[in-house]
Motif scaffolding. Structure first.
Motif, PDB file in Angstrom:
ATOM      1  N   HIS A  13      45.260  70.391   8.755  1.00 22.61           N
ATOM      2  CA  HIS A  13      45.423  70.762   7.345  1.00 22.61           C
ATOM      3  C   HIS A  13      44.037  70.904   6.719  1.00 22.61           C
ATOM      4  O   HIS A  13      43.085  70.257   7.148  1.00 22.61           O
ATOM      5  N   THR A  45      48.060  76.205   9.723  1.00 20.06           N
ATOM      6  CA  THR A  45      49.324  76.460   9.030  1.00 20.06           C
ATOM      7  C   THR A  45      49.260  77.673   8.110  1.00 20.06           C
ATOM      8  O   THR A  45      50.302  78.205   7.723  1.00 20.06           O
ATOM      9  N   ARG A  99      54.150  76.397  13.891  1.00 20.91           N
ATOM     10  CA  ARG A  99      55.532  76.150  13.504  1.00 20.91           C
ATOM     11  C   ARG A  99      56.203  75.307  14.587  1.00 20.91           C
ATOM     12  O   ARG A  99      55.933  75.503  15.782  1.00 20.91           O
ATOM     13  N   THR A 130      51.507  68.918   4.953  1.00 20.95           N
ATOM     14  CA  THR A 130      51.656  70.158   5.730  1.00 20.95           C
ATOM     15  C   THR A 130      50.998  70.004   7.108  1.00 20.95           C
ATOM     16  O   THR A 130      50.980  70.955   7.891  1.00 20.95           O
ATOM     17  N   ILE A 138      49.848  69.655  10.797  1.00 24.67           N
ATOM     18  CA  ILE A 138      50.497  69.973  12.073  1.00 24.67           C
ATOM     19  C   ILE A 138      50.624  68.673  12.877  1.00 24.67           C
ATOM     20  O   ILE A 138      49.654  67.920  13.016  1.00 24.67           O
TER      21      ILE A 138
END
Ligand SMILES: [Zn+2]
Length: 283
Positions: free
Chosen positions: A90, A114, A141, A178, A180
């Motif tokens: 992030h 992201t 994702r 957010t 990963i």
């Protein structure tokens, strides 16, 4: 004249000997079937280096300053100036600022992030640098397999567990959530890298019944009390927890809440502020 010839001969022999040793170092290095995982001590931040048995190098985050360059120099062969993959969990200073220097000094083949937006000068610099780099940019994702080698002696598998949605182009108030989340398998060993996610994301993983049972857990958000819920820790139940944290940081990381919980479940803890770089060489 004879003396000069002898000197030249000796120099040439010394050169040959060095060259021979160098070739053997490179051959030896390339034939090792080990997986290296190193949690770099970059102060208050995260930077994790992975080298697969095939000598592919992956860097998860770059820490808050250029100290990551020195760490890479210590752990990569001098002739190798290429990183196969950079993962930015992030876009916060303590995770991406060091990557700016990495992008300027190494050829980066792939970048996984992201795509979330932030309205800061630092973020604009990140965007500029990745656009300038001759690299493949992928948006993370859940469900993506970002690295796989099925050769038994070298079997490595790296999966994205979170975020569940494609976040590209979205502006978020809380970018920590957010982050990963990545799971890595190598033979009988497994790691979970949690970025800076809070308890609410941990619960989303539990609610979706995602397999998070691993041996080694990178504790989220440097041991903040807003991360690492008891429920989450019970699900992961690692043998070992790693906290990447700077000494005397102003946030009070790692917090007593997390330390007490690790003790309660008898989970061994290693911290970068105490141990420095934490390295695993798995065969
Ligand atoms: Zn952080």
């Amino acid at each position: 004249m004879i003396k000069i010839n002898r000197k030249l001969k000796i120099c040439f022999l010394i050169f040959l000997a060095y060259f021979n040793i160098l070739v053997w170092i490179i051959v030896f290095d390339l034939t090792q079937n080990n997986l290296k995982v190193i949690f770099f001590d970059v102060g208050q931040g995260d930077s994790i280096f992975i080298e697969t048995p095939q000598k592919h190098q992956i860097l998860i985050d770059g820490g808050p300053d250029s100290s990551v360059l020195e760490k890479l120099g210590q752990n990569m062969p001098f002739y190798d100036r290429t990183l196969d993959l950079i993962i930015l969990t992030h876009p916060e200073h303590d995770h991406f600022f060091g990557l700016f220097d990495v992008l300027k000094n190494y050829q980066v083949k792939n970048i996984l992030w992201t795509g979330v937006l932030k309205n800061t000068a630092e973020f604009k610099e990140w965007e500029r640098l990745i656009q300038e780099e001759d690299t493949q940019i992928k948006i993370a994702r859940a469900g993506q397999r970002i690295y796989e080698d099925k050769n038994y002696s070298k079997a490595v598998d790296i999966l994205v567990l979170y975020p569940f949605e494609n976040l590209e182009g979205e502006e978020m108030t809380n970018v920590n959530d957010t982050s990963i989340i990545i799971k890595l398998f190598f033979k009988q060993n497994s790691f979970l890298f949690c970025g800076d996610v809070s308890k609410s994301v941990e619960h989303k993983l539990i609610d979706k019944n995602i397999d998070i049972d691993v041996d080694i857990l990178k504790i989220a958000h440097h041991g903040s009390k807003n991360s690492t819920s008891e429920e989450f820790l019970k699900k992961v139940l690692p043998d070992l927890a790693i906290i990447s944290v700077g000494s005397d940081n102003s946030y009070g990381h790692p917090t007593p809440e997390v330390l007490v919980l690790l003790e309660k479940y008898d989970i061994k803890l290693l911290r970068t502020d105490i141990s420095g770089d934490i390295s695993f060489l798995l065969k």
